[in-house]
Motif scaffolding. Structure first.
Motif, mmCIF file in Angstrom:
data_model
loop_
_atom_site.group_PDB
_atom_site.id
_atom_site.type_symbol
_atom_site.label_atom_id
_atom_site.label_comp_id
_atom_site.label_asym_id
_atom_site.label_seq_id
_atom_site.Cartn_x
_atom_site.Cartn_y
_atom_site.Cartn_z
ATOM 1 N N HIS A 85 46.279 102.903 10.021
ATOM 2 C CA HIS A 85 47.278 101.983 9.468
ATOM 3 C C HIS A 85 47.996 101.208 10.584
ATOM 4 C CE1 HIS A 85 50.952 104.991 9.391
ATOM 5 N NE2 HIS A 85 50.425 104.875 10.584
ATOM 6 N N ASN A 86 47.322 101.058 11.717
ATOM 7 C CA ASN A 86 47.948 100.348 12.829
ATOM 8 C C ASN A 86 47.778 98.825 12.692
ATOM 9 O OD1 ASN A 86 48.806 99.589 15.546
ATOM 10 N ND2 ASN A 86 48.746 101.773 15.941
ATOM 11 N N VAL A 87 48.320 98.118 13.705
ATOM 12 C CA VAL A 87 48.500 96.659 13.639
ATOM 13 C C VAL A 87 47.257 95.863 13.235
ATOM 14 C CG1 VAL A 87 49.205 94.631 14.960
ATOM 15 C CG2 VAL A 87 50.222 96.842 15.441
ATOM 16 N N ALA A 88 46.160 96.027 13.996
ATOM 17 C CA ALA A 88 45.016 95.143 13.782
ATOM 18 C C ALA A 88 44.407 95.372 12.399
ATOM 19 C CB ALA A 88 43.978 95.339 14.875
ATOM 20 N N SER A 90 46.007 96.575 9.825
ATOM 21 C CA SER A 90 46.973 96.124 8.822
ATOM 22 C C SER A 90 46.897 94.613 8.631
ATOM 23 C CB SER A 90 48.388 96.538 9.221
ATOM 24 O OG SER A 90 48.511 97.938 9.121
ATOM 25 N N MET A 91 46.621 93.875 9.722
ATOM 26 C CA MET A 91 46.486 92.429 9.581
ATOM 27 C C MET A 91 45.277 92.069 8.728
ATOM 28 S SD MET A 91 47.704 90.366 12.939
ATOM 29 C CE MET A 91 47.131 91.274 14.356
ATOM 30 N N ARG A 92 44.352 93.005 8.599
ATOM 31 C CA ARG A 92 43.160 92.755 7.787
ATOM 32 C C ARG A 92 43.176 93.587 6.510
ATOM 33 N NH1 ARG A 92 39.362 89.617 11.215
ATOM 34 N NH2 ARG A 92 37.933 89.678 9.469
ATOM 35 N N GLU A 95 46.838 97.993 4.530
ATOM 36 C CA GLU A 95 47.907 98.559 3.687
ATOM 37 C C GLU A 95 47.478 98.656 2.228
ATOM 38 O OE1 GLU A 95 51.446 96.220 4.571
ATOM 39 O OE2 GLU A 95 52.178 97.923 5.760
ATOM 40 N N SER B 229 40.701 90.890 18.002
ATOM 41 C CA SER B 229 40.904 91.416 16.648
ATOM 42 C C SER B 229 41.992 90.642 15.926
ATOM 43 C CB SER B 229 41.281 92.906 16.706
ATOM 44 O OG SER B 229 42.585 93.049 17.239
ATOM 45 N N GLY B 230 42.245 91.036 14.685
ATOM 46 C CA GLY B 230 43.273 90.372 13.888
ATOM 47 C C GLY B 230 42.667 89.271 13.029
ATOM 48 N N MET B 304 45.051 90.121 20.132
ATOM 49 C CA MET B 304 45.234 90.220 18.684
ATOM 50 C C MET B 304 45.793 88.902 18.161
ATOM 51 S SD MET B 304 46.397 94.109 17.924
ATOM 52 C CE MET B 304 47.591 94.456 19.180
ATOM 53 N N ILE B 310 51.062 86.267 8.359
ATOM 54 C CA ILE B 310 51.590 87.558 8.807
ATOM 55 C C ILE B 310 53.082 87.439 9.121
ATOM 56 C CG2 ILE B 310 51.372 89.415 10.528
ATOM 57 C CD1 ILE B 310 48.808 89.124 8.899
ATOM 58 N N TRP B 318 54.898 97.787 11.953
ATOM 59 C CA TRP B 318 53.651 98.501 12.298
ATOM 60 C C TRP B 318 53.705 98.982 13.740
ATOM 61 C CZ3 TRP B 318 50.684 93.695 10.181
ATOM 62 C CH2 TRP B 318 50.728 93.702 8.786
ATOM 63 N N ARG B 321 56.362 101.811 14.126
ATOM 64 C CA ARG B 321 55.890 103.040 13.492
ATOM 65 C C ARG B 321 54.992 103.793 14.474
ATOM 66 N NH1 ARG B 321 52.996 101.843 7.984
ATOM 67 N NH2 ARG B 321 51.340 101.152 9.377
#
Ligand SMILES: Cc1cc2nc3c(=O)[nH]c(=O)nc-3n(C[C@H](O)[C@H](O)[C@H](O)COP(=O)(O)O)c2cc1C
Ligand code: SF4
Ligand code: FES
Lengths: 180, 401
Positions: A85-88, A90-92, A95, B229-230, B304, B310, B318, B321
């Motif tokens: 559930h980390n950043v990258a 979550s951006m995709r 969640e 990524s991202g 990223m 976003i 995120w 956390r």
């Protein structure tokens, strides 16, 4: 010894050989890790056995177990799912995908299903961000997750089959490493 | 390629053979001329680190940092899975250069499959006289072993890693005095290098240091594995010359932003690096100096991409956390600060924030910055402060007075 998974003793002896004899206690994390792989969790018997085998105090064993997030003192499900559930991820969409997975399993992150088949943990980055959303089931890795892919994986697991995972990790990008 | 026979057809271990005919000091000199810098985050000169080993202290060790836990980073995974012999060869050359008797490869616990492949590679190398006693018929004896982590980001920090390898909680040590090259694993000299750094070493020999250096920029030798990524169409690992343009990575190689949306921001070096607005990111080059000049850092080269859909406060949630979960708990500012910032950020997103909270968030981040035992403090403070400063309007819009 009672309550010690078969073969663990021998495995531990192999691991200990990796370190200079005067530093055999360096084997603590790898030995606990192996114990958890075979037993599913770290029981009081395993804790006591690890302490005496490696010559460390029971307090230190407990301390180490509570420090490392992959170690647990309670049984997990037969299939333990670690969902990133980390950043990258979550951006995709990780969640909403996590909510989908939770509703399919009927549990929230941190819980075990009643039949003991599944447990779910929401975890930090799995080092698979380019292939996110990503998760592990036991020791197998699953990437580029969608609702359909999750459905398929859970269906197979419910039928007692381990679905083919994404090992080796597929090549994406332009890494020029030749493949076999 | 992960099999020894295939790797050897591609020349694996030939450069080790060459290095073993050289004096250890000559090996360090050769790597120095290549301008090779660490790919683990700090960009520290590889040869300089190797030269810090005190002359008279033995035994010595080499540790390969395969913890790869900086969010956004996923390049070492590919080396471990697909080219483990390049890593072993590079680590052995390093071990020869610093006269180490063993190599420990510390691999994060979640990397079950990569660990399996590296263990196979070690077995194969050992069975073929490439590890163990009198390697390749020389006087050099050196072993290699993997050692698993068990799910803590802080074990990627080199002194935390060493504590963890010693069978303890992975809590970082004070520097000074605990610079690993002088006082490392079991208090003896220890070189800790990232997977990618060591896997590049055979290439320094194969190409020759000048040609290797010329691939990059004057201060950044060679190539770099960028983890992209991202919100891009083609995420992945891209091996590119140091100093490659960020725009080219995102818009050409990366295939542009998902669904043709607008770029909002870029995190150029993993979640610990300050965010760059789309405007700040335009036109920059991806080498240590250029990214620093733009107000961020290249770090682990984990790029990223953040698009207009976003929310930055959500992004901060995120990130916080993660840091709140991973603080090792030794320093009060870090342990308490990360949890407190996370609570404030959550409240904001739940619509319960006050405008005072924005200042508090910033001040707590500031208090964590530069006051802690390890660089985890700045790693959480810098992104937090940069998000708040550069996207203040998004945070203010959440405040209910
Ligand atoms: C909080 C923190 C986490 C880190 N995580 C990693 C990691 O996962 N992998 C890594 O190679 N270096 C990591 N580092 C950097 C290491 O401390 C060390 O500088 C690096 O392994 C040195 O290798 P290099 O010189 O080849 O870059 C981390 C540093 C900090 C402060
Ligand atoms: S800064 Fe945080 S992670 Fe680093 S030593 Fe202090 S408490 Fe641990
Ligand atoms: S953010 Fe999910 S794997 Fe890295």
């Amino acid at each position: 010894m009672n309550g010690i998974p078969q073969g663990l003793e021998q495995k531990a002896n192999e691991i200990i050989l990796r370190y200079p004899p005067e530093h055999r206690n360096a084997a603590l994390v790898p030995v606990l890790f192996e114990a958890q792989k075979s037993l599913g969790y770290l029981s009081p018997e395993v804790e006591a056995w690890a302490a005496s085998t490696l010559g460390v105090t029971p307090v230190r064993v407990r301390e180490v177990i509570s420090f490392y997030s992959m170690m647990r003192r309670e049984p997990a499900g037969k299939y333990h799912i670690m969902f990133c559930h980390n950043v990258a991820c979550s951006m995709r969409g990780a969640e909403s995908l996590q909510r989908y997975l939770e509703s399919k399993l009927g549990i929230a992150a941190g819980e075990v299903t009643q039949d003991g088949l599944f447990s779910l943990a929401a975890v930090e980055c799995l080092g698979a961000c380019g292939w996110g959303p990503a998760m592990l089931v036991g020791e197998e890795q699953y990437f580029q997750l969608t609702q359909e892919k999750i459905d398929k994986i859970l269906d197979e697991l419910r039928q007692g089959r381990m679905p083919a995972g994404d090992s080796p990790t597929p090549l994406i990008g332009n890494v020029g490493l030749p493949t076999e | 390629m992960h099999r020894l026979s295939v790797a050897r057809q591609h020349g694996a271990y030939e450069m080790l053979q060459k290095a073993l005919t050289m004096e250890p000091a000559q090996v360090v000199e050769l790597v120095k001329a290549s301008g090779l810098r660490g790919h683990g985050g700090a960009g520290f000169s590889a040869s300089l680190k190797w030269s810090f080993v005190p002359k008279d202290k033995f035994p010595r060790y080499v540790i390969v940092n395969a913890d790869e836990s900086e969010p956004g980073t996923f390049k070492d995974r590919l080396i471990l899975e697909r080219d483990p012999h390049a890593l072993l060869e590079g680590a052995l050359i390093c071990a020869w250069a610093v006269q180490a008797e063993a190599i420990y490869i510390y691999i994060r616990g979640e990397y079950f499959y990569p660990t399996k492949i590296v263990n196979q590679a070690i077995e194969e190398a050992r069975a073929n006289g490439l590890l163990g006693e009198r390697i390749l018929g020389s006087d050099f004896t050196c072993n290699a072993h993997t050692h698993p982590g068990a799910g803590m980001y802080i074990c990627g920090e080199e002194t935390g890693l060493i504590e963890s390898l010693e069978g303890k909680k992975g809590q970082p040590r004070f520097k000074p005095p605990y610079y690993p090259a002088a006082i490392g694993l079991w208090q003896v000299p220890t070189i800790v290098n990232n997977v990618e750094t060591l896997a590049a070493v055979p290439w320094v020999f194969r190409l020759g240091p000048e040609e290797f250096a010329a691939l990059g920029t004057p201060k950044n030798g060679g190539t770099c594995l960028f983890s992209l990524s991202g919100c891009v169409n083609n995420p992945g690992v891209y091996e590119l010359p140091m100093g490659f343009p960020l725009d080219g990575l995102i818009h050409n190689l990366g295939g542009g932003i998902l669904e043709n949306r607008k770029l909002k921001a870029v995190i150029p070096g993993g979640s610990s690096s300050p965010i760059l607005t789309a405007k700040e990111a335009r036109g920059i080059r991806l080498d240590f100096e250029s990214v620093a000049a733009a107000g961020s850092m290249l770090g682990s080269a984990a790029v990223m991409v953040v698009d207009e859909t976003i929310s930055i406060p959500r992004l901060l949630l995120w990130v916080l956390r993660f840091y709140a979960h991973e603080s090792c708990g030794q320093c009060t500012q870090c342990r308490e600060g990360t949890g407190w910032m996370l609570r404030l950020c959550k409240q904001l997103l739940e619509g319960k924030g006050k405008s005072r909270d924005l200042d508090d968030l910033y001040e707590i981040a500031d208090a964590v910055d530069g006051t802690t035992i390890c660089a985890f403090g700045p790693a959480v403070a810098w992104p937090t402060k940069s998000y708040l400063k550069k996207f203040r309007h998004e945070f203010e819009a959440l405040v209910r007075e």
